[in-house]
Design a protein around this motif. Structure first.
Motif, short mmCIF file in Angstrom:
data_model
loop_
_atom_site.label_atom_id
_atom_site.label_comp_id
_atom_site.label_asym_id
_atom_site.label_seq_id
_atom_site.Cartn_x
_atom_site.Cartn_y
_atom_site.Cartn_z
N LEU A 169 33.31 38.27 36.14
CA LEU A 169 32.84 39.44 35.40
C LEU A 169 31.33 39.63 35.56
O LEU A 169 30.83 40.77 35.56
CB LEU A 169 33.18 39.30 33.92
CG LEU A 169 34.67 39.34 33.56
CD1 LEU A 169 34.88 38.98 32.10
CD2 LEU A 169 35.26 40.71 33.85
N LEU A 170 30.61 38.52 35.70
CA LEU A 170 29.16 38.59 35.85
C LEU A 170 28.75 38.98 37.27
O LEU A 170 27.71 39.59 37.46
CB LEU A 170 28.54 37.23 35.50
CG LEU A 170 28.54 36.82 34.02
CD1 LEU A 170 28.15 35.36 33.87
CD2 LEU A 170 27.60 37.70 33.21
N CYS A 171 29.59 38.63 38.25
CA CYS A 171 29.16 38.75 39.66
C CYS A 171 29.85 39.86 40.43
O CYS A 171 29.29 40.35 41.42
CB CYS A 171 29.41 37.42 40.37
SG CYS A 171 28.48 36.03 39.68
N GLU A 172 31.06 40.25 40.06
CA GLU A 172 31.82 41.19 40.87
C GLU A 172 31.81 42.59 40.26
O GLU A 172 31.72 42.74 39.03
CB GLU A 172 33.29 40.73 41.00
CG GLU A 172 33.45 39.40 41.72
CD GLU A 172 34.91 39.00 41.83
OE1 GLU A 172 35.78 39.89 41.81
OE2 GLU A 172 35.18 37.78 41.94
N PRO A 173 31.90 43.62 41.09
CA PRO A 173 32.05 44.99 40.56
C PRO A 173 33.36 45.09 39.77
O PRO A 173 34.38 44.55 40.20
CB PRO A 173 32.09 45.85 41.82
CG PRO A 173 31.51 45.00 42.90
CD PRO A 173 31.85 43.59 42.55
N TRP A 174 33.32 45.79 38.68
CA TRP A 174 34.50 45.90 37.83
C TRP A 174 35.46 46.94 38.41
O TRP A 174 35.19 48.14 38.37
CB TRP A 174 34.10 46.27 36.40
CG TRP A 174 33.53 45.12 35.64
CD1 TRP A 174 32.88 44.03 36.14
CD2 TRP A 174 33.55 44.93 34.23
NE1 TRP A 174 32.49 43.19 35.15
CE2 TRP A 174 32.90 43.71 33.95
CE3 TRP A 174 34.06 45.68 33.17
CZ2 TRP A 174 32.73 43.22 32.67
CZ3 TRP A 174 33.90 45.20 31.88
CH2 TRP A 174 33.25 43.98 31.63
N GLN A 175 36.58 46.45 38.90
CA GLN A 175 37.63 47.32 39.41
C GLN A 175 38.79 47.32 38.41
O GLN A 175 38.90 46.44 37.55
CB GLN A 175 38.12 46.81 40.77
CG GLN A 175 37.02 46.61 41.80
CD GLN A 175 36.44 47.92 42.30
OE1 GLN A 175 37.06 48.97 42.16
NE2 GLN A 175 35.25 47.86 42.88
N ASP A 176 39.68 48.31 38.56
CA ASP A 176 40.81 48.42 37.63
C ASP A 176 41.70 47.19 37.67
O ASP A 176 42.33 46.83 36.67
CB ASP A 176 41.64 49.67 37.97
CG ASP A 176 40.91 50.95 37.64
OD1 ASP A 176 39.93 50.89 36.85
OD2 ASP A 176 41.31 52.00 38.14
N ASP A 177 41.77 46.53 38.83
CA ASP A 177 42.66 45.39 38.96
C ASP A 177 41.97 44.05 38.70
O ASP A 177 42.52 42.99 38.97
CB ASP A 177 43.28 45.35 40.35
CG ASP A 177 42.23 45.28 41.46
OD1 ASP A 177 41.02 45.43 41.14
OD2 ASP A 177 42.61 45.07 42.63
N LEU A 178 40.74 44.10 38.16
CA LEU A 178 39.98 42.87 37.92
C LEU A 178 40.20 42.31 36.51
O LEU A 178 40.41 41.10 36.34
CB LEU A 178 38.49 43.12 38.14
CG LEU A 178 37.54 41.94 37.85
CD1 LEU A 178 37.70 40.86 38.92
CD2 LEU A 178 36.09 42.41 37.80
N ILE A 179 40.18 43.17 35.51
CA ILE A 179 40.09 42.73 34.12
C ILE A 179 41.35 41.99 33.65
O ILE A 179 41.26 40.90 33.07
CB ILE A 179 39.82 43.93 33.20
CG1 ILE A 179 38.53 44.65 33.63
CG2 ILE A 179 39.71 43.47 31.75
CD1 ILE A 179 37.30 43.79 33.65
N ASN A 180 42.52 42.58 33.90
CA ASN A 180 43.74 41.99 33.33
C ASN A 180 44.06 40.59 33.87
O ASN A 180 44.41 39.71 33.09
CB ASN A 180 44.92 42.95 33.53
CG ASN A 180 44.79 44.17 32.63
OD1 ASN A 180 44.58 44.06 31.43
ND2 ASN A 180 44.89 45.35 33.22
N PRO A 181 43.94 40.34 35.18
CA PRO A 181 44.17 38.96 35.65
C PRO A 181 43.19 37.96 35.05
O PRO A 181 43.57 36.82 34.75
CB PRO A 181 43.99 39.08 37.17
CG PRO A 181 44.26 40.50 37.49
CD PRO A 181 43.76 41.27 36.31
N ILE A 182 41.94 38.38 34.87
CA ILE A 182 40.95 37.50 34.25
C ILE A 182 41.33 37.20 32.81
O ILE A 182 41.30 36.04 32.36
CB ILE A 182 39.54 38.14 34.34
CG1 ILE A 182 39.04 38.10 35.77
CG2 ILE A 182 38.57 37.43 33.40
CD1 ILE A 182 37.71 38.78 35.98
#
Length: 365
Positions: free
Chosen positions: A181-194
């Motif tokens: 979350l600190l390093c990568e651009p926030w994409q739609d498919d990023l948040i839920n797996p995290i």
């Protein structure tokens, strides 16, 4: 964000890297503290313990040792002195002392000034720096870890500390997600797996916390070693300051884990004396931990990007952790006393319930 998360966080959570120093070199003047630490549980069985401790020549931390590679031994030095100070003030079977003698007070205050923390044994010294691995290549987990220092000979105290150590080690799974979350651009498919991975980690921490009753007897905890981690009230640090001082005792509220999750999930806790006390607990946390928490506080809300079931599951895991902790506090403490204050000096029962309710109230309806 431009905040760089140290890799040790993603490998071992809030625990130090490398593993804590176990002892001082045998030819070091500081080695006397290892001997005192080894003997402390036996010394505390004697009414003459305080007199014996007052007579000890305790060396100061060497002024020239202020490099980063000296930190593990400085943390061990603080741990040994913090145990001695709390043992002296709170010796079980004796009236509580109101003066910490200069031979302990001076070096303790010096070490704590270097670590930028109040001069009392806190969660960091009692748990975060207080462990070793039997097999260095093995996990930081129950069965492969033991404590470096204790107040009593009972394994119950070892177990109490070591459960917290494994919980802290598991936080590496939370940091792996936070790092993305600190390093990568926030994409739609990023948040839920995290969020799914973080929730799974917190549920694992709940499972470890539930192991407390396996090896820790409630009556022994309350009577034998809990008194040693109580707060200091109106204690004079001889030769340091004439006016009496108050400091909060060791408590899980000084762990950075829950504040990290609150910062990540933006759980709103109603402003009250509770939130003021929780804010004050941050003074007792290592400053590197506070840097991370502040960086996470600056992240945007995850809630608008998350699927309802996934987000709510993480909150339920956090609430369940707090709920089981609440049950432990009731069973191990509240059933045995009319004193409403915990070792940190707070009315814990009322406040723990509030934290649980406000966590669940933040779920997406």
């Amino acid at each position: 964000m431009n905040f760089i998360l140290n890799s040790s966080f993603t490998q071992r959570g809030f625990l130090p890297e490398p593993d804590p120093a176990r002892r001082f070199p045998s030819d070091s003047e500081l080695a006397v503290l290892d001997e005192l630490g080894r003997d402390l549980p036996s010394l505390l069985q004697d009414p003459g313990c305080r007199r014996y401790l007052r007579e000890q020549q305790i060396p100061f931390w060497p002024a020239q040792r202020n490099r980063s590679q000296d930190l593990p031994e400085l943390q061990l030095y603080y741990l040994r002195l913090g145990f001695l100070a709390s043992a002296y003030i709170n010796q079980v079977g004796e009236p509580r002392a109101t003066v910490l003698p200069a031979n302990i007070a001076h070096p303790l205050c010096q070490a704590c000034a270097l670590l930028e923390r109040p001069p009392i044994l806190s969660y960091d010294g009692y748990a975060l720096y207080n462990w070793k691995r039997f097999r260095p290549e093995g996990p930081i987990a129950l069965g492969n870890i033991d404590t470096l220092q204790n107040f009593v000979h009972l394994y119950d105290e070892h177990w109490f500390i070591l459960v917290h150590v494994e919980i802290e080690a598991l936080a590496a799974g939370i940091f792996s997600g936070i790092n993305r979350l600190l390093c990568e651009p926030w994409q739609d498919d990023l948040i839920n797996p995290i969020l799914q991975a973080i929730g799974a980690t917190v549920w694992r921490q709940v499972t470890v916390l539930k192991r407390i009753p396996e090896r820790m007897d409630p009556a022994l905890y309350y009577r034998t070693f809990r008194p040693y981690i109580r707060y200091f009230k109106n204690v004079v640090y001889e030769g340091v300051k004439q006016a009496p001082m108050d400091f909060r005792g060791e408590t899980g509220a000084q762990s950075s884990l829950m504040p990290l999750l609150v910062a990540l999930l933006k759980i709103p806790h109603q402003r009250s004396s509770l939130t003021e006390h929780l804010a004050d607990m941050r003074r007792y946390m290592p400053w590197k931990h506070l840097q991370v928490i502040k960086a996470v506080e600056e992240l945007p809300e995850l809630r608008p990007y998350a699927e309802k079931e996934i987000y709510n599951s993480v909150l339920e895991a956090v609430a369940s952790f707090r709920e089981f902790h609440y049950g432990l506090a009731w069973e191990y403490i509240q059933k045995r006393t009319d004193d409403p204050f915990g070792t940190g000096g707070t009315p814990y029962i009322k406040w723990l319930k509030q934290l649980i309710d406000e966590t669940r109230a933040h779920q997406i309806s």
